[in-house]
Design a protein around this motif. Structure first.
Motif, PDB file in Angstrom:
ATOM      1  N   ALA A   1       0.806  -1.219   0.000  1.00  0.00           N
ATOM      2  CA  ALA A   1       0.000   0.000   0.000  1.00  0.00           C
ATOM      3  C   ALA A   1       0.842   1.274   0.000  1.00  0.00           C
ATOM      4  O   ALA A   1       1.944   1.277   0.550  1.00  0.00           O
ATOM      5  CB  ALA A   1      -0.919  -0.006   1.221  1.00  0.00           C
ATOM      6  N   PRO A   2       0.281   2.327  -0.620  1.00  0.00           N
ATOM      7  CA  PRO A   2      -0.896   2.354  -1.485  1.00  0.00           C
ATOM      8  C   PRO A   2      -0.575   1.783  -2.865  1.00  0.00           C
ATOM      9  O   PRO A   2       0.538   1.876  -3.345  1.00  0.00           O
ATOM     10  CB  PRO A   2      -1.270   3.831  -1.557  1.00  0.00           C
ATOM     11  N   VAL A   3      -1.607   1.200  -3.483  1.00  0.00           N
ATOM     12  CA  VAL A   3      -1.397   0.466  -4.729  1.00  0.00           C
ATOM     13  C   VAL A   3      -2.490   0.790  -5.741  1.00  0.00           C
ATOM     14  O   VAL A   3      -3.614   1.138  -5.363  1.00  0.00           O
ATOM     15  CB  VAL A   3      -1.327  -1.057  -4.440  1.00  0.00           C
ATOM     16  N   MET A   4      -2.140   0.694  -7.020  1.00  0.00           N
ATOM     17  CA  MET A   4      -3.126   0.810  -8.096  1.00  0.00           C
ATOM     18  C   MET A   4      -2.797  -0.227  -9.151  1.00  0.00           C
ATOM     19  O   MET A   4      -1.666  -0.695  -9.265  1.00  0.00           O
ATOM     20  CB  MET A   4      -3.172   2.215  -8.691  1.00  0.00           C
ATOM     21  N   ASN A   5      -3.825  -0.566  -9.913  1.00  0.00           N
ATOM     22  CA  ASN A   5      -3.710  -1.534 -10.992  1.00  0.00           C
ATOM     23  C   ASN A   5      -4.059  -0.794 -12.277  1.00  0.00           C
ATOM     24  O   ASN A   5      -5.112  -0.187 -12.369  1.00  0.00           O
ATOM     25  CB  ASN A   5      -4.693  -2.684 -10.723  1.00  0.00           C
ATOM     26  N   ILE A   6      -3.159  -0.848 -13.243  1.00  0.00           N
ATOM     27  CA  ILE A   6      -3.435  -0.252 -14.551  1.00  0.00           C
ATOM     28  C   ILE A   6      -3.441  -1.383 -15.567  1.00  0.00           C
ATOM     29  O   ILE A   6      -2.392  -1.922 -15.913  1.00  0.00           O
ATOM     30  CB  ILE A   6      -2.412   0.841 -14.948  1.00  0.00           C
ATOM     31  N   SER A   7      -4.648  -1.768 -15.979  1.00  0.00           N
ATOM     32  CA  SER A   7      -4.830  -2.839 -16.970  1.00  0.00           C
ATOM     33  C   SER A   7      -4.002  -4.076 -16.648  1.00  0.00           C
ATOM     34  O   SER A   7      -3.352  -4.644 -17.520  1.00  0.00           O
ATOM     35  CB  SER A   7      -4.525  -2.318 -18.369  1.00  0.00           C
ATOM     36  N   GLY A   8      -4.027  -4.496 -15.391  1.00  0.00           N
ATOM     37  CA  GLY A   8      -3.329  -5.713 -14.986  1.00  0.00           C
ATOM     38  C   GLY A   8      -1.923  -5.510 -14.465  1.00  0.00           C
ATOM     39  O   GLY A   8      -1.313  -6.452 -13.970  1.00  0.00           O
ATOM     40  N   ASN A   9      -1.387  -4.303 -14.570  1.00  0.00           N
ATOM     41  CA  ASN A   9      -0.050  -4.006 -14.056  1.00  0.00           C
ATOM     42  C   ASN A   9      -0.176  -3.278 -12.722  1.00  0.00           C
ATOM     43  O   ASN A   9      -0.782  -2.211 -12.654  1.00  0.00           O
ATOM     44  CB  ASN A   9       0.737  -3.136 -15.035  1.00  0.00           C
ATOM     45  N   PHE A  10       0.414  -3.851 -11.686  1.00  0.00           N
ATOM     46  CA  PHE A  10       0.320  -3.257 -10.358  1.00  0.00           C
ATOM     47  C   PHE A  10       1.452  -2.262 -10.123  1.00  0.00           C
ATOM     48  O   PHE A  10       2.591  -2.502 -10.517  1.00  0.00           O
ATOM     49  CB  PHE A  10       0.354  -4.346  -9.282  1.00  0.00           C
ATOM     50  N   HIS A  11       1.091  -1.154  -9.483  1.00  0.00           N
ATOM     51  CA  HIS A  11       2.050  -0.126  -9.092  1.00  0.00           C
ATOM     52  C   HIS A  11       1.899   0.038  -7.586  1.00  0.00           C
ATOM     53  O   HIS A  11       0.807   0.364  -7.105  1.00  0.00           O
ATOM     54  CB  HIS A  11       1.771   1.188  -9.825  1.00  0.00           C
ATOM     55  N   ALA A  12       2.997  -0.219  -6.858  1.00  0.00           N
ATOM     56  CA  ALA A  12       2.942  -0.287  -5.406  1.00  0.00           C
ATOM     57  C   ALA A  12       3.729   0.848  -4.749  1.00  0.00           C
ATOM     58  O   ALA A  12       4.518   1.537  -5.401  1.00  0.00           O
ATOM     59  CB  ALA A  12       3.500  -1.628  -4.947  1.00  0.00           C
ATOM     60  N   ASN A  13       3.477   0.991  -3.448  1.00  0.00           N
ATOM     61  CA  ASN A  13       4.170   2.007  -2.638  1.00  0.00           C
ATOM     62  C   ASN A  13       4.108   3.371  -3.320  1.00  0.00           C
ATOM     63  O   ASN A  13       5.114   4.060  -3.455  1.00  0.00           O
ATOM     64  CB  ASN A  13       5.622   1.588  -2.374  1.00  0.00           C
ATOM     65  N   LEU A  14       2.921   3.719  -3.773  1.00  0.00           N
ATOM     66  CA  LEU A  14       2.732   4.944  -4.543  1.00  0.00           C
ATOM     67  C   LEU A  14       2.891   6.200  -3.687  1.00  0.00           C
ATOM     68  O   LEU A  14       2.589   6.199  -2.500  1.00  0.00           O
ATOM     69  CB  LEU A  14       1.337   4.948  -5.173  1.00  0.00           C
ATOM     70  N   THR A  15       3.337   7.237  -4.357  1.00  0.00           N
ATOM     71  CA  THR A  15       3.353   8.583  -3.784  1.00  0.00           C
ATOM     72  C   THR A  15       2.775   9.513  -4.839  1.00  0.00           C
ATOM     73  O   THR A  15       2.711   9.155  -6.024  1.00  0.00           O
ATOM     74  CB  THR A  15       4.786   9.051  -3.440  1.00  0.00           C
ATOM     75  N   THR A  16       2.390  10.686  -4.430  1.00  0.00           N
ATOM     76  CA  THR A  16       1.863  11.652  -5.392  1.00  0.00           C
ATOM     77  C   THR A  16       2.928  12.029  -6.416  1.00  0.00           C
ATOM     78  O   THR A  16       2.604  12.311  -7.563  1.00  0.00           O
ATOM     79  CB  THR A  16       1.343  12.913  -4.675  1.00  0.00           C
ATOM     80  N   GLN A  17       4.190  11.978  -6.018  1.00  0.00           N
ATOM     81  CA  GLN A  17       5.277  12.330  -6.932  1.00  0.00           C
ATOM     82  C   GLN A  17       5.469  11.289  -8.032  1.00  0.00           C
ATOM     83  O   GLN A  17       5.959  11.620  -9.115  1.00  0.00           O
ATOM     84  CB  GLN A  17       6.607  12.481  -6.156  1.00  0.00           C
ATOM     85  N   LYS A  18       5.093  10.046  -7.786  1.00  0.00           N
ATOM     86  CA  LYS A  18       5.269   8.987  -8.787  1.00  0.00           C
ATOM     87  C   LYS A  18       4.206   9.023  -9.885  1.00  0.00           C
ATOM     88  O   LYS A  18       4.426   8.510 -10.981  1.00  0.00           O
ATOM     89  CB  LYS A  18       5.228   7.611  -8.114  1.00  0.00           C
ATOM     90  N   ILE A  19       3.058   9.616  -9.606  1.00  0.00           N
ATOM     91  CA  ILE A  19       1.916   9.558 -10.536  1.00  0.00           C
ATOM     92  C   ILE A  19       2.230  10.162 -11.913  1.00  0.00           C
ATOM     93  O   ILE A  19       1.987   9.509 -12.930  1.00  0.00           O
ATOM     94  CB  ILE A  19       0.662  10.191  -9.899  1.00  0.00           C
ATOM     95  N   PRO A  20       2.758  11.390 -11.986  1.00  0.00           N
ATOM     96  CA  PRO A  20       3.007  11.947 -13.333  1.00  0.00           C
ATOM     97  C   PRO A  20       3.921  11.071 -14.192  1.00  0.00           C
ATOM     98  O   PRO A  20       3.671  10.892 -15.382  1.00  0.00           O
ATOM     99  CB  PRO A  20       3.666  13.303 -13.042  1.00  0.00           C
ATOM    100  N   GLU A  21       4.943  10.494 -13.606  1.00  0.00           N
ATOM    101  CA  GLU A  21       5.878   9.664 -14.372  1.00  0.00           C
ATOM    102  C   GLU A  21       5.214   8.361 -14.830  1.00  0.00           C
ATOM    103  O   GLU A  21       5.420   7.915 -15.960  1.00  0.00           O
ATOM    104  CB  GLU A  21       7.124   9.358 -13.529  1.00  0.00           C
ATOM    105  N   ILE A  22       4.395   7.762 -13.973  1.00  0.00           N
ATOM    106  CA  ILE A  22       3.696   6.531 -14.348  1.00  0.00           C
ATOM    107  C   ILE A  22       2.752   6.806 -15.518  1.00  0.00           C
ATOM    108  O   ILE A  22       2.752   6.079 -16.513  1.00  0.00           O
ATOM    109  CB  ILE A  22       2.936   5.948 -13.144  1.00  0.00           C
ATOM    110  N   ILE A  23       1.960   7.867 -15.414  1.00  0.00           N
ATOM    111  CA  ILE A  23       1.009   8.212 -16.479  1.00  0.00           C
ATOM    112  C   ILE A  23       1.761   8.532 -17.775  1.00  0.00           C
ATOM    113  O   ILE A  23       1.360   8.089 -18.856  1.00  0.00           O
ATOM    114  CB  ILE A  23       0.091   9.376 -16.042  1.00  0.00           C
ATOM    115  N   LYS A  24       2.855   9.251 -17.645  1.00  0.00           N
ATOM    116  CA  LYS A  24       3.667   9.602 -18.821  1.00  0.00           C
ATOM    117  C   LYS A  24       4.159   8.330 -19.519  1.00  0.00           C
ATOM    118  O   LYS A  24       4.146   8.264 -20.763  1.00  0.00           O
ATOM    119  CB  LYS A  24       4.862  10.456 -18.383  1.00  0.00           C
TER     120      LYS A  24
END
Length: 160
Positions: free
Chosen positions: A130-153
């Motif tokens: 945690a915190p975690v999100m799933n994008i079309s079957g790919n899990f992204h873990a230990n998320l921070t607000t700073q990681k979001i723009p790079e993941i989406i990019k």
């Protein structure tokens, strides 16, 4: 116009699998249509209403009661952000806000370009990450607000 005909034909083919169906078949029919179409279109709701001899308001009433049904197509990349207890404690509310800012959509919506749809889920079952999100079957873990723009990019780049 041929797309509309093929969508209608697809729905009618599903309905043919339910001869003598009554209102007790409504949920399985809606599930099958959503599985094939990706969502419940207005056209699908009208056709199901005609087939089951139910008003569309009743069908919408049932479909909106259950979280599983969608009325808009999902994006190429479907994002599920976990808001379960572990993720909440670890900051998933802030991560969700970062996603909404980055994508310019609210949960339940799809971006204008059709790339991303955003959904809140109660638990993904990866509490230790945690915190975690799933994008079309790919899990992204230990998320921070700073990681979001790079993941989406990275997903935007992959879609090019």
């Amino acid at each position: 116009m041929s797309t509309t005909v093929s969508v209608e034909e697809g729905i009618r083919a599903i309905l043919e699998n339910y001869p003598n169906a009554g209102r007790d078949s409504l949920i399985p029919i809606l599930q099958e249509i959503q599985e094939k179409q990706g969502y419940l279109s207005r056209e699908a709701v009208v056709l199901v209403g005609d087939f089951l001899k139910l008003p569309t308001s009743k069908i919408y009433g049932v479909a909106t009661f259950y979280n599983q049904f969608r009325f808009t197509p999902q994006g190429k990349y479907h994002i599920q952000i976990c808001r379960g207890t572990a993720c909440h404690v670890k900051g998933s509310a802030a991560v969700l806000e970062a996603l909404k800012r980055e994508l310019k959509v609210a949960p339940g919506e799809t971006t204008r370009d059709g790339l991303f749809s955003l959904e809140i889920v109660a638990c993904i079952g990866a509490c230790g990450l945690a915190p975690v999100m799933n994008i079309s079957g790919n899990f992204h873990a230990n998320l921070t607000t700073q990681k979001i723009p790079e993941i989406i990019k990275s997903y935007r780049k992959a879609a090019e």
